[in-house]
Design a protein around this motif. Sequence first.
Motif, PDB file in Angstrom:
ATOM      1  N   GLU A 253      14.539 -57.643 -80.234  1.00 49.50           N
ATOM      2  CA  GLU A 253      14.247 -59.034 -80.615  1.00 49.50           C
ATOM      3  C   GLU A 253      15.048 -60.025 -79.772  1.00 49.50           C
ATOM      4  O   GLU A 253      15.659 -60.961 -80.290  1.00 49.50           O
ATOM      5  N   ILE A 254      15.041 -59.785 -78.468  1.00 46.81           N
ATOM      6  CA  ILE A 254      15.722 -60.679 -77.522  1.00 46.81           C
ATOM      7  C   ILE A 254      14.713 -61.715 -77.024  1.00 46.81           C
ATOM      8  O   ILE A 254      13.640 -61.356 -76.515  1.00 46.81           O
ATOM      9  N   ALA A 255      15.049 -62.968 -77.157  1.00 47.57           N
ATOM     10  CA  ALA A 255      14.166 -64.039 -76.687  1.00 47.57           C
ATOM     11  C   ALA A 255      14.275 -64.143 -75.163  1.00 47.57           C
ATOM     12  O   ALA A 255      15.374 -64.128 -74.606  1.00 47.57           O
ATOM     13  N   TYR A 256      13.125 -64.233 -74.483  1.00 45.54           N
ATOM     14  CA  TYR A 256      13.144 -64.344 -73.028  1.00 45.54           C
ATOM     15  C   TYR A 256      11.850 -64.995 -72.545  1.00 45.54           C
ATOM     16  O   TYR A 256      10.839 -65.025 -73.255  1.00 45.54           O
ATOM     17  N   GLU A 257      11.927 -65.528 -71.343  1.00 46.56           N
ATOM     18  CA  GLU A 257      10.731 -66.100 -70.739  1.00 46.56           C
ATOM     19  C   GLU A 257       9.834 -64.955 -70.305  1.00 46.56           C
ATOM     20  O   GLU A 257      10.282 -64.001 -69.663  1.00 46.56           O
ATOM     21  N   LYS A 258       8.574 -65.025 -70.645  1.00 48.09           N
ATOM     22  CA  LYS A 258       7.664 -63.912 -70.406  1.00 48.09           C
ATOM     23  C   LYS A 258       7.684 -63.484 -68.948  1.00 48.09           C
ATOM     24  O   LYS A 258       7.577 -64.291 -68.040  1.00 48.09           O
ATOM     25  N   TYR A 259       7.852 -62.157 -68.754  1.00 53.72           N
ATOM     26  CA  TYR A 259       7.888 -61.606 -67.396  1.00 53.72           C
ATOM     27  C   TYR A 259       6.600 -60.834 -67.158  1.00 53.72           C
ATOM     28  O   TYR A 259       6.264 -59.930 -67.898  1.00 53.72           O
ATOM     29  N   GLU A 260       5.880 -61.178 -66.095  1.00 62.19           N
ATOM     30  CA  GLU A 260       4.617 -60.507 -65.804  1.00 62.19           C
ATOM     31  C   GLU A 260       4.624 -59.863 -64.416  1.00 62.19           C
ATOM     32  O   GLU A 260       3.605 -59.653 -63.801  1.00 62.19           O
ATOM     33  N   GLY A 261       5.786 -59.562 -63.902  1.00 58.89           N
ATOM     34  CA  GLY A 261       5.884 -58.831 -62.652  1.00 58.89           C
ATOM     35  C   GLY A 261       5.838 -59.685 -61.407  1.00 58.89           C
ATOM     36  O   GLY A 261       5.858 -59.171 -60.295  1.00 58.89           O
ATOM     37  N   GLY A 262       5.817 -61.016 -61.547  1.00 58.57           N
ATOM     38  CA  GLY A 262       5.686 -61.840 -60.361  1.00 58.57           C
ATOM     39  C   GLY A 262       6.891 -62.681 -60.027  1.00 58.57           C
ATOM     40  O   GLY A 262       7.003 -63.187 -58.917  1.00 58.57           O
ATOM     41  N   ASN A 263       7.799 -62.866 -60.956  1.00 59.44           N
ATOM     42  CA  ASN A 263       8.923 -63.765 -60.731  1.00 59.44           C
ATOM     43  C   ASN A 263      10.246 -63.007 -60.838  1.00 59.44           C
ATOM     44  O   ASN A 263      10.704 -62.691 -61.933  1.00 59.44           O
ATOM     45  N   PRO A 264      10.889 -62.695 -59.695  1.00 59.77           N
ATOM     46  CA  PRO A 264      12.141 -61.931 -59.716  1.00 59.77           C
ATOM     47  C   PRO A 264      13.231 -62.606 -60.540  1.00 59.77           C
ATOM     48  O   PRO A 264      14.016 -61.929 -61.204  1.00 59.77           O
ATOM     49  N   LYS A 265      13.295 -63.946 -60.503  1.00 56.45           N
ATOM     50  CA  LYS A 265      14.333 -64.642 -61.264  1.00 56.45           C
ATOM     51  C   LYS A 265      14.140 -64.400 -62.757  1.00 56.45           C
ATOM     52  O   LYS A 265      15.103 -64.185 -63.496  1.00 56.45           O
ATOM     53  N   ASN A 266      12.896 -64.451 -63.211  1.00 56.93           N
ATOM     54  CA  ASN A 266      12.626 -64.185 -64.619  1.00 56.93           C
ATOM     55  C   ASN A 266      13.098 -62.781 -65.005  1.00 56.93           C
ATOM     56  O   ASN A 266      13.660 -62.575 -66.083  1.00 56.93           O
TER      57      ASN A 266
END
Length: 263
Positions: A166-179
Motif C-alpha cells: 500500500e505504497i502511494a506512487y505515481e503510476k509507472y508504465e515502463g516509459g519514465n525512468p525517473k518514475n
Amino acid sequence: MRLSEVLSKSPTLEFKQVEGFLGEKNLAAGKQRKIQVGKIALNYFCKNCMDVRTFCSGEEIYCIGVNEHLVSIDCVLNCHCGASVQIWFLVDCNGDISGRAPEIRILKRSEKLSNEVLIDKGRYGELSELLEMAQRAHRDRLGAGAMVYLRKVFERITVQTADAAEIAYEKYEGGNPKNFFDLLKKVDEKCLIIPREYSANGYRLFRELSEIVHGEYNEELALLKYESLHRLVIGILDNVKNNSELMAAIGSLGWNEEVSSNG
C-alpha cells in the motif's frame, strides 16, 4: 553422472562430465542412434492434473549426429495422465563426444507444449515464466532479448510489492525512468527488496538493464553481463519471497498457491 541427469536440469554453459553414451563409436552427421541414458525428468504444470507434475521420457531416446562434438536429442516426456511435451536438446562436448567420459553441456533446449501443459511457475509464480524466457533468450545468444525479460521481472516485482505494501506512487508504465527510480526508492525503504550487498546500487541495476535494452551495449557485452544481472534479479525475488508479512499481502503474484502446491 548419466546424461539424463544433465538433461533433467536447467541448461547452463558449464561443462559436466557424464558416462559415455555413444558406445565409443562415432555418430556420423545425420545418422540416428538409440541410446540408453536413464529417464529425462522435467516439471511442467499439467492442466489435466491441475498441478505441477514430473514429465518423464522412456529409458531409450534417439540421438542424431551433427559432428564429432555435437549431437541432437529428441524425445517425448509424458505425465502419468498421458499429457505430453515434445523436447529437443543440442548437446555440445569440449572434446570427442563419443569418448568414455565426455564433458558436455546443453547449448539449446526447446520444447513444444501440448494444449494440456504449461511451463511450471515454480518458486516465483507468474514471474517464473518471464525468467524462463530470459534464460531461453540467453541460451539462443540473444543478449538484448534476455535483458528485456529481466527488466520486466524487476519492474513487475517492484510494482506488485508497492501495491501489496500500500505504497502511494505515481503510476509507472515502463516509459519514465525517473518514475521508476522514485517508485523503487519508496519500495526499498519500506520493504528492503534490494539485497543488502547491493542496496546502494538498486537503480543502477535497472539502468544497466535499460541501457542494454536500448542498444547502449553490443550483444556480446550483454551476454557477458547476463549471469550477474540475472543473479541480482533473483536476489530481489528471494528477498520478497522470504518476507512472510509481504508474502501474505501479495495475492496477485499467485506465489502463495504455488508454494503450497510445491511444498
